[in-house]
Scaffold this motif. Structure first.
Motif: not given
Length: 246
Positions: A157, A183, A191, A193, A208-209, A211, A214
């Motif tokens: 991540e 994702r 997500v 942000v 949020p990180r 991954r 992604d």
């Protein structure tokens, strides 16, 4: 002629109405950008246009380790081309050069080491191409309003800001309040942000990180000041035209 006079007066009224609004938008825009730069304690740079520049904290360069596959080619010298697995002890074999210790080296460090070893065989500055493949390496795709839309290899991540910085930062028209992380391989909604607010408040570490696998999408925003400037320009041209006719 009376219709032209009416239209002329309407154009003047539009200009008088829009000028204060345009000035207000410009002042708000400038003050917001200044506050973002002034109050950003997270260490990330933003240009005067409000775009996210390259972060002070860059993702650490990947270091070669046992089990990695290292591809080497030297432009114009096919005899040095090799694909070698990093063996136990961190060694690989390069044709004519022999064994080289590469464990713990970055790609750039390995290229410099190989350039030194090749100086016995090649005069001048050889063009060395190195590709490193790890069994664990996956990619993150960064697209949209960034300087460089590309796939970036990651092993774990990664903070969102660092991924955007890896893409050269955002462009001036980027909408950093609606960045989306899509994702991979999951039936999840993207997500969204608000990166701009996080930068202003210094709370990027809580975002949020990203991954492996992604996709990061940075959308473009509509520039309200430019839109009103264009509208005002058209109104002035219209006013000038009516004056000429009159």
């Amino acid at each position: 002629m009376q219709k032209l006079v009416v239209l002329q007066r309407a154009a003047v009224q539009i200009i008088h109405t829009l000028l204060p609004l345009l000035a207000g938008l410009f002042i708000i825009s400038c003050s917001t950008r200044e506050s973002v730069v002034r109050e950003n304690p997270a260490g990330y740079s933003r240009s005067g246009s409000g775009s996210l520049g390259v972060a002070v904290s860059q993702p650490k360069a990947y270091r070669i380790k046992q089990g990695d596959s290292v591809d080497v080619s030297v432009w114009g010298y096919p005899e040095f081309t090799t694909k070698s697995m990093v063996r136990e002890g961190g060694m690989i074999i390069v044709p004519l050069v022999g064994e080289l210790m590469v464990d713990g080296l970055t790609k750039e460090q390995f290229q410099q080491l190989l350039k030194q070893k090749l100086s016995d065989y090649i005069h001048g500055d050889p063009r060395i191409i190195v590709a490193i493949f790890s069994p664990l390496t996956q990619k993150v795709t960064v697209i949209g309003a960034v300087v460089k839309q590309e796939n970036f290899p990651v092993l774990t991540e990664v903070p969102l800001v660092e991924m955007i910085s890896s893409a050269g930062g955002s462009t001036p028209e980027a909408d950093l309040r609606h960045v989306k992380i899509i994702r991979a391989g999951r039936n999840e909604d993207p997500v969204e942000v608000d990166l701009a607010t996080a930068l202003e408040n210094g709370t990027v570490e809580g975002l949020p990180r990203v991954r492996p696998g992604d996709t990061v999408f940075v959308p473009k925003t509509e520039n309200a000041v430019k839109q009103f400037s264009d509208f005002l320009r058209d109104a002035v041209l219209l006013f000038g035209f009516f004056s000429f006719v009159h």
